[in-house]
Design a protein around this motif. Structure first.
Motif, PDB file in Angstrom:
ATOM      1  N   GLY A 126      63.612  22.392  30.149  1.00  0.00           N
ATOM      2  CA  GLY A 126      63.611  20.995  29.733  1.00  0.00           C
ATOM      3  C   GLY A 126      62.551  20.127  30.365  1.00  0.00           C
ATOM      4  N   SER A 142      58.790  18.305  29.941  1.00  0.00           N
ATOM      5  CA  SER A 142      57.905  17.876  28.871  1.00  0.00           C
ATOM      6  C   SER A 142      56.876  18.988  28.637  1.00  0.00           C
ATOM      7  CB  SER A 142      57.195  16.579  29.292  1.00  0.00           C
ATOM      8  OG  SER A 142      56.377  16.123  28.246  1.00  0.00           O
ATOM      9  N   SER A 199      66.571  26.635  27.276  1.00  0.00           N
ATOM     10  CA  SER A 199      67.663  25.965  27.994  1.00  0.00           C
ATOM     11  C   SER A 199      68.207  24.842  27.114  1.00  0.00           C
ATOM     12  CB  SER A 199      67.170  25.408  29.333  1.00  0.00           C
ATOM     13  OG  SER A 199      66.401  24.238  29.127  1.00  0.00           O
ATOM     14  N   THR A 206      68.474  21.690  27.788  1.00  0.00           N
ATOM     15  CA  THR A 206      67.590  20.517  27.785  1.00  0.00           C
ATOM     16  C   THR A 206      66.313  20.809  27.015  1.00  0.00           C
ATOM     17  OG1 THR A 206      68.420  20.187  30.020  1.00  0.00           O
ATOM     18  CG2 THR A 206      66.764  18.656  29.257  1.00  0.00           C
ATOM     19  N   SER A 224      60.580  23.484  34.147  1.00  0.00           N
ATOM     20  CA  SER A 224      60.981  22.256  34.837  1.00  0.00           C
ATOM     21  C   SER A 224      60.999  22.508  36.344  1.00  0.00           C
ATOM     22  CB  SER A 224      62.374  21.823  34.377  1.00  0.00           C
ATOM     23  OG  SER A 224      63.358  22.665  34.945  1.00  0.00           O
ATOM     24  N   GLU A 225      60.855  21.468  37.108  1.00  0.00           N
ATOM     25  CA  GLU A 225      60.911  21.612  38.570  1.00  0.00           C
ATOM     26  C   GLU A 225      62.314  22.000  38.994  1.00  0.00           C
ATOM     27  OE1 GLU A 225      58.514  21.814  40.602  1.00  0.00           O
ATOM     28  OE2 GLU A 225      56.826  20.987  39.477  1.00  0.00           O
ATOM     29  N   THR A 277      64.328  24.161  37.319  1.00  0.00           N
ATOM     30  CA  THR A 277      64.388  25.621  37.179  1.00  0.00           C
ATOM     31  C   THR A 277      63.523  26.289  38.244  1.00  0.00           C
ATOM     32  OG1 THR A 277      65.002  25.705  34.847  1.00  0.00           O
ATOM     33  CG2 THR A 277      63.656  27.516  35.660  1.00  0.00           C
ATOM     34  N   ARG A 309      55.274  21.509  34.687  1.00  0.00           N
ATOM     35  CA  ARG A 309      54.610  20.281  34.232  1.00  0.00           C
ATOM     36  C   ARG A 309      55.351  19.111  34.865  1.00  0.00           C
ATOM     37  NH1 ARG A 309      53.564  15.598  32.815  1.00  0.00           N
ATOM     38  NH2 ARG A 309      55.688  15.354  33.527  1.00  0.00           N
TER      39      ARG A 309
END
Ligand SMILES: Cc1cc2nc3c(=O)[nH]c(=O)nc-3n(C[C@H](O)[C@H](O)[C@H](O)COP(=O)(O)O)c2cc1C
Length: 181
Positions: free
Chosen positions: A9, A11, A32, A34, A83-84, A86, A118
């Motif tokens: 999730g 961007s 996921s 998100t 995502s940070e 995960t 990202r």
């Protein structure tokens, strides 16, 4: 070659879709919860419309799915976008979703794992997590396009990042113009 592609999730859902479309070989996909929302928000696509680019699609909540086990073989896993959250779970051995469990399996089996985070700016926590993973042999490919290839469109910027991922997987491509060519 068989690849496990995970979209989380963060961007940048477009990066995941572009990789799925460019990748040659068997593609297995996990999105996921998100990620599915971000896909709809950023791309105006239903998750099912992304799933068609993969041969197999697993649910992130399904820890009974094959990628949970080290006995299930494939060549590499890519988390794109990552995502940070995960990334932090993977760095700290938390394996409570199929994506994080599959990544934990890659670490314990010494299998190729590529993460495409990202986020900006990044905190010390995020940097420490990335450093820890890089030291464990995980390849971190931040979603940072270069400009030396003279991009002319958003697609060119996306292709630069995805091309860097393909480079890591050893797949030839012409997604961006290489320096010196
Ligand atoms: C529209 C949207 C954009 C987001 N962008 C990012 C991002 O760029 N990077 C990031 O690390 N998290 C981002 N998040 C936050 C993650 O979605 C959140 O941490 C989530 O728990 C990640 O779960 P997952 O890793 O299981 O998909 C975003 C959330 C939303 C709703």
């Amino acid at each position: 070659m068989r690849y496990l592609i995970a979209m989380t999730g963060s961007s940048g859902a477009v990066y995941g879709v572009r990789l799925l479309r460019a990748l040659k070989g068997e593609r297995m996909l996990i999105m996921s919860r998100t990620a599915k929302g971000v896909i709809e928000h950023e791309l105006d696509l239903k998750p099912e419309q992304v799933a068609v680019f993969a041969e197999t699609c697993y649910e992130d909540e399904d820890l009974f799915a094959p990628p949970s086990s080290g006995s299930f073989l494939y060549d590499a896993m890519v988390v794109i976008p990552c995502s940070e959250s995960t990334l932090g779970k993977i760095a700290n051995g938390i394996a409570d979703t199929l994506i994080t469990r599959a990544a934990a399996v890659c670490l314990k089996e010494g299998r190729r794992l590529v993460l495409v985070p990202r986020e900006t700016p990044v905190s010390a926590v995020m940097l420490e997590n990335e450093l820890k993973l890089a030291r464990l042999g995980v390849t971190i490919v931040p979603a940072n396009p270069g400009f030396y290839s003279r991009p002319e469109s958003v697609e060119d910027l996306v292709d630069f990042v995805v091309g860097k991922v393909l480079d890591q997987l050893g797949q030839g491509h012409d997604l961006f113009r290489r320096w010196g060519r």
